[in-house]
Design a protein around this motif. Structure first.
Motif, PDB file in Angstrom:
ATOM      1  N   SER A 111     124.949  52.303 140.677  1.00  0.00           N
ATOM      2  CA  SER A 111     124.848  50.963 140.723  1.00  0.00           C
ATOM      3  C   SER A 111     124.817  50.416 139.267  1.00  0.00           C
ATOM      4  O   SER A 111     124.035  50.728 138.523  1.00  0.00           O
TER       5      SER A 111
ATOM      6  N   HIS B  62     127.948  46.440 142.039  1.00  0.00           N
ATOM      7  CA  HIS B  62     127.149  46.734 142.864  1.00  0.00           C
ATOM      8  C   HIS B  62     127.590  46.798 144.250  1.00  0.00           C
ATOM      9  O   HIS B  62     128.598  46.035 144.696  1.00  0.00           O
ATOM     10  N   LEU B  63     127.361  47.856 145.324  1.00  0.00           N
ATOM     11  CA  LEU B  63     127.743  47.431 146.713  1.00  0.00           C
ATOM     12  C   LEU B  63     127.067  46.599 147.183  1.00  0.00           C
ATOM     13  O   LEU B  63     125.674  46.269 147.165  1.00  0.00           O
TER      14      LEU B  63
ATOM     15  N   ASP C 203     128.389  53.259 144.526  1.00  0.00           N
ATOM     16  CA  ASP C 203     127.081  53.646 145.447  1.00  0.00           C
ATOM     17  C   ASP C 203     126.014  54.257 144.374  1.00  0.00           C
ATOM     18  O   ASP C 203     124.739  54.282 144.510  1.00  0.00           O
TER      19      ASP C 203
ATOM     20  N   ASP D  48     125.471  44.865 150.870  1.00  0.00           N
ATOM     21  CA  ASP D  48     124.907  45.465 152.239  1.00  0.00           C
ATOM     22  C   ASP D  48     126.132  46.011 153.100  1.00  0.00           C
ATOM     23  O   ASP D  48     126.190  47.227 153.495  1.00  0.00           O
TER      24      ASP D  48
ATOM     25  N   ASP E 274     128.613  54.321 154.505  1.00  0.00           N
ATOM     26  CA  ASP E 274     127.920  55.231 155.778  1.00  0.00           C
ATOM     27  C   ASP E 274     129.076  55.520 156.894  1.00  0.00           C
ATOM     28  O   ASP E 274     129.068  56.559 157.456  1.00  0.00           O
TER      29      ASP E 274
ATOM     30  N   ARG F 236     127.470  49.066 151.745  1.00  0.00           N
ATOM     31  CA  ARG F 236     126.851  50.320 151.899  1.00  0.00           C
ATOM     32  C   ARG F 236     126.897  50.767 153.505  1.00  0.00           C
ATOM     33  O   ARG F 236     126.972  51.897 153.783  1.00  0.00           O
ATOM     34  N   SER F 237     126.972  49.623 154.291  1.00  0.00           N
ATOM     35  CA  SER F 237     127.094  50.334 155.799  1.00  0.00           C
ATOM     36  C   SER F 237     128.704  50.844 155.949  1.00  0.00           C
ATOM     37  O   SER F 237     128.895  51.692 156.717  1.00  0.00           O
TER      38      SER F 237
END
Lengths: 161, 161
Positions: B67, B113-114, B64, B116, B123, B119-120
């Motif tokens: 990237s 790369h993460l 993250d 979407d 989080d 990424r969530s």
DNA sequence: TATTGTTATACTCTATAACTATA
DNA sequence: TATAGTTATAGAGTATAACAATA
């Protein structure tokens, strides 16, 4: 629950092609892991000539202090499964450091004892371990050391308690 | 020596047939190991619903923050062999959290790369990890925490430097 | 030549399940 | 029934060696 692996490490400021990929957050788990890994490595280097690990050392210390204890006792003391102890004791016995003796009172049990060789091995290794301990705490004052031990125990109390 | 002194590490008070097998010496390595194990266990319990390990979490955090880094970059950052990263990234890609993209400039590389979803996921997990961190340090004042981190780093300096 | 990703392989540490011999 | 030691087996995490593609 396993996977107590050695993967959690902070990023040793990796410079590759001039790129630094930064560090992981300031998490206690990371820092503990890093410190523990560094100490483990140092232990192994210090006692390299003796072919022993921290776990093996602890096993021998425990048998020395509790002569006659059984493999299951040992497993419980080390929080390991008793099946896991078999190979450990096999190895120590093969090396002539430990002896299994049939317990007369309860013939299911193997009473564990250090051999003479095991005792002198322990003496020798203990000197190395003391040396190791001194080296890894050389940056710490006596007060620092006391503080560190106290804090580590506080963490454990917080996690478990 | 010994008894239930506050300064001695206790083997998990193994009472079997009323027998207590005592404790290992006051070695920093043991104490670090125990603390680290306890923290690891707590981490796993806290994020149980997310199917993630501290190592996996660190990997995702790193991707993250960086990237496009390559698998080899990641391996160096985590002090792992690059062959070891393959299965790790395989897993994260299979779970739809990370994506390998052919690097246009250097076609040997896989730019990481993460997604979407990654990424969530991060989080969500990060919230859990913060919770975990709060819990394991609940017995520590802010000063204690600062002290502990400082001392752990001091040890590392002593061991390595 | 050197590096990236990959596969095949192996080693360490640990656990679970099931067996035996006792208790 | 329950416990001690054992075996067979499995799984996680890791490394080394070698290979193809690319630099």
């Amino acid at each position: 629950m396993k996977a107590d692996s050695d993967e959690m490490q902070r990023i040793p400021a990796v410079e590759k092609g001039g790129t630094d990929f930064g560090e992981l957050p300031d998490l206690l788990g990371y820092e503990l892991r890093r410190a523990q890994l560094a100490v483990f490595k140092h232990f192994m280097a210090t006692v390299a000539q003796e072919d022993i690990t921290p776990g093996l050392y602890g096993t021998i210390v425990l048998i020395d202090r509790n002569s006659g204890m059984s493999q299951s006792d040992l497993a419980r003391a080390l929080t390991l499964d008793r099946s896991t102890m078999v190979a450990v004791i096999d190895q120590l016995e093969r090396r002539g450091l430990v002896q299994r003796r049939k317990d007369a009172a309860d013939r299911r049990r193997h009473a564990l004892h250090l051999t003479d060789r095991g005792r002198s091995f322990l003496d020798r290794v203990r000197r190395r371990v003391d040396e190791h301990e001194g080296a890894i705490t050389r940056e710490l004052s006596d007060e620092d050391k006391a503080q560190l031990f106290a804090l580590l125990r506080k963490v454990q109390r917080g996690v478990n308690g």
